[in-house]
Motif scaffolding. Structure first.
Motif, PDB file in Angstrom:
ATOM      1  N   PRO A  91      -3.758  -5.879   3.020  1.00  0.00           N
ATOM      2  CA  PRO A  91      -2.642  -4.938   3.130  1.00  0.00           C
ATOM      3  C   PRO A  91      -1.698  -5.326   4.272  1.00  0.00           C
ATOM      4  CG  PRO A  91      -4.634  -3.987   4.045  1.00  0.00           C
ATOM      5  CD  PRO A  91      -5.015  -5.311   3.451  1.00  0.00           C
ATOM      6  N   THR A  92      -0.480  -4.827   4.181  1.00  0.00           N
ATOM      7  CA  THR A  92       0.489  -5.021   5.256  1.00  0.00           C
ATOM      8  C   THR A  92       0.620  -3.724   6.045  1.00  0.00           C
ATOM      9  OG1 THR A  92       2.368  -4.261   3.949  1.00  0.00           O
ATOM     10  CG2 THR A  92       1.852  -6.619   3.870  1.00  0.00           C
ATOM     11  N   ILE A  93       1.228  -3.830   7.205  1.00  0.00           N
ATOM     12  CA  ILE A  93       1.500  -2.620   7.998  1.00  0.00           C
ATOM     13  C   ILE A  93       2.939  -2.665   8.499  1.00  0.00           C
ATOM     14  CG2 ILE A  93      -0.877  -2.065   8.658  1.00  0.00           C
ATOM     15  CD1 ILE A  93      -0.307  -3.565  11.312  1.00  0.00           C
ATOM     16  N   ASP A  94       3.845  -3.142   7.621  1.00  0.00           N
ATOM     17  CA  ASP A  94       5.257  -3.226   7.996  1.00  0.00           C
ATOM     18  C   ASP A  94       5.853  -1.849   8.268  1.00  0.00           C
ATOM     19  OD1 ASP A  94       5.122  -5.970   7.693  1.00  0.00           O
ATOM     20  OD2 ASP A  94       5.889  -5.933   5.640  1.00  0.00           O
ATOM     21  N   SER A  95       5.505  -0.891   7.415  1.00  0.00           N
ATOM     22  CA  SER A  95       6.040   0.471   7.547  1.00  0.00           C
ATOM     23  C   SER A  95       4.879   1.446   7.482  1.00  0.00           C
ATOM     24  CB  SER A  95       7.047   0.765   6.429  1.00  0.00           C
ATOM     25  OG  SER A  95       8.094  -0.157   6.440  1.00  0.00           O
ATOM     26  N   ILE A 102       1.510   3.078   2.204  1.00  0.00           N
ATOM     27  CA  ILE A 102       0.150   3.596   2.417  1.00  0.00           C
ATOM     28  C   ILE A 102      -0.602   3.664   1.098  1.00  0.00           C
ATOM     29  CG2 ILE A 102      -1.170   5.642   3.092  1.00  0.00           C
ATOM     30  CD1 ILE A 102       1.070   6.099   5.257  1.00  0.00           C
ATOM     31  N   ALA A 103       0.061   4.146   0.029  1.00  0.00           N
ATOM     32  CA  ALA A 103      -0.584   4.243  -1.286  1.00  0.00           C
ATOM     33  C   ALA A 103      -0.908   2.859  -1.837  1.00  0.00           C
ATOM     34  CB  ALA A 103       0.323   5.008  -2.254  1.00  0.00           C
ATOM     35  N   ALA A 104       0.048   1.914  -1.697  1.00  0.00           N
ATOM     36  CA  ALA A 104      -0.183   0.553  -2.183  1.00  0.00           C
ATOM     37  C   ALA A 104      -1.340  -0.099  -1.429  1.00  0.00           C
ATOM     38  CB  ALA A 104       1.093  -0.280  -2.039  1.00  0.00           C
ATOM     39  N   LEU A 108      -4.944  -1.399  -2.937  1.00  0.00           N
ATOM     40  CA  LEU A 108      -5.340  -2.789  -2.721  1.00  0.00           C
ATOM     41  C   LEU A 108      -6.672  -2.865  -1.989  1.00  0.00           C
ATOM     42  CD1 LEU A 108      -4.653  -5.822  -2.869  1.00  0.00           C
ATOM     43  CD2 LEU A 108      -3.384  -5.524  -0.736  1.00  0.00           C
ATOM     44  N   GLN A 109      -6.814  -2.091  -0.931  1.00  0.00           N
ATOM     45  CA  GLN A 109      -8.052  -2.114  -0.147  1.00  0.00           C
ATOM     46  C   GLN A 109      -9.246  -1.651  -0.978  1.00  0.00           C
ATOM     47  OE1 GLN A 109      -8.213  -3.522   2.961  1.00  0.00           O
ATOM     48  NE2 GLN A 109     -10.367  -3.444   2.438  1.00  0.00           N
TER      49      GLN A 109
END
Length: 144
Positions: A91-95, A102-104, A108-109
């Protein structure tokens, strides 16, 4: 991202150790894997802590199996190596405050966790002895 091949390499080494009447030195293992002997010593040290191999010091010393192949499952080796990362995805934490991200990330996780659990279950079900049974040219394997 570079592949982490430690699990495959150490399974290979452990299979070659079976049935030997003398230890394999770090230099011999390093030559077999085309890596630095220091990396071999560090990695084999992790396997020793897990009770998979033992070490003999001095002239003619080296590494030996501490248990039979049938007593060592692949999960034990994987855990001894510090559970190398299975996936290059993550996952990314760009925003971090964005609900869509958060949902995406959660989805994924969840999928990655399920796949990792399946992988661990498979590793737990296979012993090193199973690999020998499935290998072709076993006599060739034992000559290194």
């Amino acid at each position: 991202m570079r592949k982490d091949s430690r699990l495959s390499r150490m399974l290979h080494v452990l299979l070659h150790m079976d049935g030997r009447d003398k230890p394999l030195s770090s230099d011999v293992i390093a030559g077999m894997l085309t890596i630095n002997p220091g990396i071999v010593r560090r990695t084999m040290g992790d396997l020793r802590i897990a009770g998979l191999v033992s070490a003999a010091k001095g002239h003619g010393g080296g590494w030996m199996l501490a248990r039979s192949l049938g007593e060592i499952n692949l999960l034990t080796v994987y855990l001894a190596l510090g559970e190398p990362t299975i996936f290059a995805l993550g996952p990314t934490i760009d925003s971090a405050s964005c609900g869509l991200e958060i949902a995406a990330n959660a989805s994924l996780q969840n999928g990655l966790s399920q796949a990792a659990d399946t992988f661990r279950t498979h590793l737990a079900s296979v012993t090193l002895a199973d690999l020998i049974v499935g290998a072709s040219g076993v006599e060739e394997i034992r000559t290194v």
